[in-house]
Design a protein around this motif. Structure first.
Motif, PDB file in Angstrom:
ATOM      1  N   ARG A  77       2.132  -4.289  11.866  1.00  0.00           N
ATOM      2  CA  ARG A  77       2.515  -5.326  10.904  1.00  0.00           C
ATOM      3  C   ARG A  77       3.455  -6.269  11.660  1.00  0.00           C
ATOM      4  N   TYR A  98      14.487  -3.114   1.177  1.00  0.00           N
ATOM      5  CA  TYR A  98      14.059  -3.720   2.435  1.00  0.00           C
ATOM      6  C   TYR A  98      13.353  -5.029   2.124  1.00  0.00           C
ATOM      7  N   GLN A 102       6.251 -11.481   6.660  1.00  0.00           N
ATOM      8  CA  GLN A 102       5.065 -11.023   7.388  1.00  0.00           C
ATOM      9  C   GLN A 102       4.124 -12.186   7.656  1.00  0.00           C
ATOM     10  N   HIS A 113      -3.215   1.788   6.051  1.00  0.00           N
ATOM     11  CA  HIS A 113      -2.361   2.973   6.038  1.00  0.00           C
ATOM     12  C   HIS A 113      -1.804   3.135   4.625  1.00  0.00           C
ATOM     13  N   HIS A 115       1.764   4.960   2.426  1.00  0.00           N
ATOM     14  CA  HIS A 115       3.079   5.608   2.547  1.00  0.00           C
ATOM     15  C   HIS A 115       3.694   5.780   1.172  1.00  0.00           C
ATOM     16  N   ARG A 121       4.362  -7.900  -2.349  1.00  0.00           N
ATOM     17  CA  ARG A 121       4.119  -9.069  -1.477  1.00  0.00           C
ATOM     18  C   ARG A 121       4.325 -10.288  -2.339  1.00  0.00           C
ATOM     19  N   HIS A 154      -3.581   0.524   2.023  1.00  0.00           N
ATOM     20  CA  HIS A 154      -3.599  -0.937   1.984  1.00  0.00           C
ATOM     21  C   HIS A 154      -3.811  -1.484   3.383  1.00  0.00           C
ATOM     22  N   HIS A 156      -4.555  -5.536   5.339  1.00  0.00           N
ATOM     23  CA  HIS A 156      -4.526  -6.981   5.098  1.00  0.00           C
ATOM     24  C   HIS A 156      -5.453  -7.689   6.092  1.00  0.00           C
ATOM     25  N   ASP A 168       7.684  -9.488   2.129  1.00  0.00           N
ATOM     26  CA  ASP A 168       7.493  -8.079   1.761  1.00  0.00           C
ATOM     27  C   ASP A 168       8.790  -7.568   1.152  1.00  0.00           C
TER      28      ASP A 168
HETATM   29  C1  1HN Z   1       4.463  -1.848   5.517  1.00  0.00           C
HETATM   30  O1  1HN Z   1       3.582  -0.859   5.390  1.00  0.00           O
HETATM   31  C2  1HN Z   1       4.063  -3.169   5.391  1.00  0.00           C
HETATM   32  O2  1HN Z   1       1.830  -2.613   4.811  1.00  0.00           O
HETATM   33  C3  1HN Z   1       4.983  -4.181   5.528  1.00  0.00           C
HETATM   34  O3  1HN Z   1       2.289  -4.674   5.119  1.00  0.00           O
HETATM   35  C4  1HN Z   1       6.300  -3.922   5.791  1.00  0.00           C
HETATM   36  C5  1HN Z   1       8.074  -2.309   6.165  1.00  0.00           C
HETATM   37  C6  1HN Z   1       8.503  -1.042   6.265  1.00  0.00           C
HETATM   38  C7  1HN Z   1       7.620   0.019   6.126  1.00  0.00           C
HETATM   39  C8  1HN Z   1       6.276  -0.219   5.882  1.00  0.00           C
HETATM   40  C9  1HN Z   1       2.618  -3.499   5.095  1.00  0.00           C
HETATM   41  C10 1HN Z   1       6.729  -2.595   5.914  1.00  0.00           C
HETATM   42  C11 1HN Z   1       5.826  -1.547   5.772  1.00  0.00           C
END
Ligand code: 1HN
Length: 352
Positions: A77, A98, A102, A113, A115, A121, A154, A156, A168
């Motif tokens: 990313r 956080y 992006q 991936h 998590h 977004r 997800h 992109h 983000d």
């Molecule tokens: C993440 O998975 C994305 O999927 C963007 O676009 C920012 C920041 C910390 C941890 C995972 C994404 C992220 C993130």
């Protein structure tokens, strides 16, 4: 130290004795509460988070440079983290959240991936990039709010001819506090698309739902809230209602299944400040991240004026009073940990 209780207390008021005592208990992983009590339980919130604004004109060249420096394939990313000046090194924009900017360039793919952290977004610039969530692709436009729920794959991509940048927002520090982090890759670069674009909006986006639908998730099944609709609603409110003294016309994004916040850990809002609006000073316990979508104005906080214009991002920390002013019709997106605080009976606000 075994005869401690036989000693007159005055002996322990001698600071050398006291330090000896502190060292003794320190070796056994104990500490005196009375040294820290008033830090632990302060009269009002004590946050390391500082007010700050990231001006688009300053960060946009850095985003473009990151685009030349590294591919999405390499970076996974390509994001510039917005680090609060009071929380440097912690990848946090507030104590609990956080945020980052992006960039995805034409033709790029950011691999699939998932998590345990939930993500939002909020598109700041460009159109024609997509994200796929739960087998459904959504093409994102400026001002759209999109949710990636916890543990959903997800990925992109950008099928357009222009760079696309979005903000983000993730609950990374919250999940970290609970030590509940999990992450894994999808076996293929991009997840399989199993639904038609717009399917979830048709299912959940009209204050209705398919009658057979049920889910245990706390996250809204509607994962795309197009700006067009939000903007039209705010325009009508501006024309028909008096703005609230502190926040103008402010709408909260909701989960249409239960009327709760759209995301369990992040509260999300969009507000309209009509031209000439001078908001009353306000404070709340949820440190809040604002993104400017339209218009121009200022956030006045700590005797400082932070002038803002489109695509700027600014932070108002917990319990610091601030007022919002608009020189033109202004639309602000914002997010905070409000739903978490509310569900724990912690949230407070005050109009001054
Ligand atoms: C993440 O998975 C994305 O999927 C963007 O676009 C920012 C920041 C910390 C941890 C995972 C994404 C992220 C993130």
């Amino acid at each position: 130290m075994e005869n401690l209780k036989m000693l007159p207390t005055s002996t322990l008021e001698n600071s050398a004795d006291r330090n000896r005592f502190y060292n003794t208990i320190d070796e056994g992983n104990c500490a005196p509460l009375w040294s820290v009590l008033h830090d632990l339980v302060s009269a009002t919130p004590k946050t390391p988070c500082l007010p700050y604004i990231w001006h688009w004109e300053k960060v946009w060249p850095w985003i473009q440079e990151a685009g030349r420096m590294i591919t999405t394939e390499k970076a996974e990313r390509r994001v510039l983290i917005l680090e609060n000046p009071g929380l440097r090194g912690l990848s946090a924009i507030t104590h609990s959240l956080y945020a980052g900017l992006q960039l995805i360039l034409p033709g790029e793919v950011a691999r699939a991936h998932r998590h345990s952290q939930s993500a939002l977004r909020f598109v700041l610039q460009g159109k024609g990039a997509y994200t796929t969530v739960g087998g459904e692709r959504v093409t994102m436009n400026v001002g759209d709010f999109i949710i990636t729920p916890s543990w959903e794959f997800h990925d992109h991509g950008n099928l357009s001819e222009e760079p696309v940048v979005w903000l983000d927002g993730l609950d990374v520090p919250i999940v970290e506090m609970f030590d509940a982090q999990f992450m894994e890759y999808n076996e293929s670069l991009q997840q399989e698309v199993t639904r038609v674009e717009g399917e979830s909006l048709a299912m959940f986006g009209n204050t209705m739902r398919p009658v057979e639908y049920s889910s245990h998730s706390h996250t809204s099944p509607l994962f795309w809230y197009p700006y067009e609709r939000t903007r039209a609603a705010l325009e009508t409110l501006k024309l028909t209602r008096e703005p609230h003294d502190a926040w103008g016309h402010k709408l909260e994004y909701l989960n249409p299944l239960n009327g709760q916040a759209a995301m369990p850990t992040i509260g999300t809002f969009m507000q309209m400040l009509p031209q000439g609006f001078r908001g009353r000073p306000y404070r709340a316990t949820d440190s809040t991240v604002y993104a400017v979508i339209e218009g121009r104005g200022s956030c006045v906080i700590n005797d400082e004026r932070l002038p803002f214009s489109p695509r700027d991002v600014f932070v108002c920390p917990s319990w610091m009073s601030y007022s919002l002013e608009a020189d033109q019709d202004t639309v602000l997106f914002s997010f905070s940990d409000r739903p978490v605080q509310k569900s724990l009976d912690l949230w407070r606000e005050e109009i001054l």
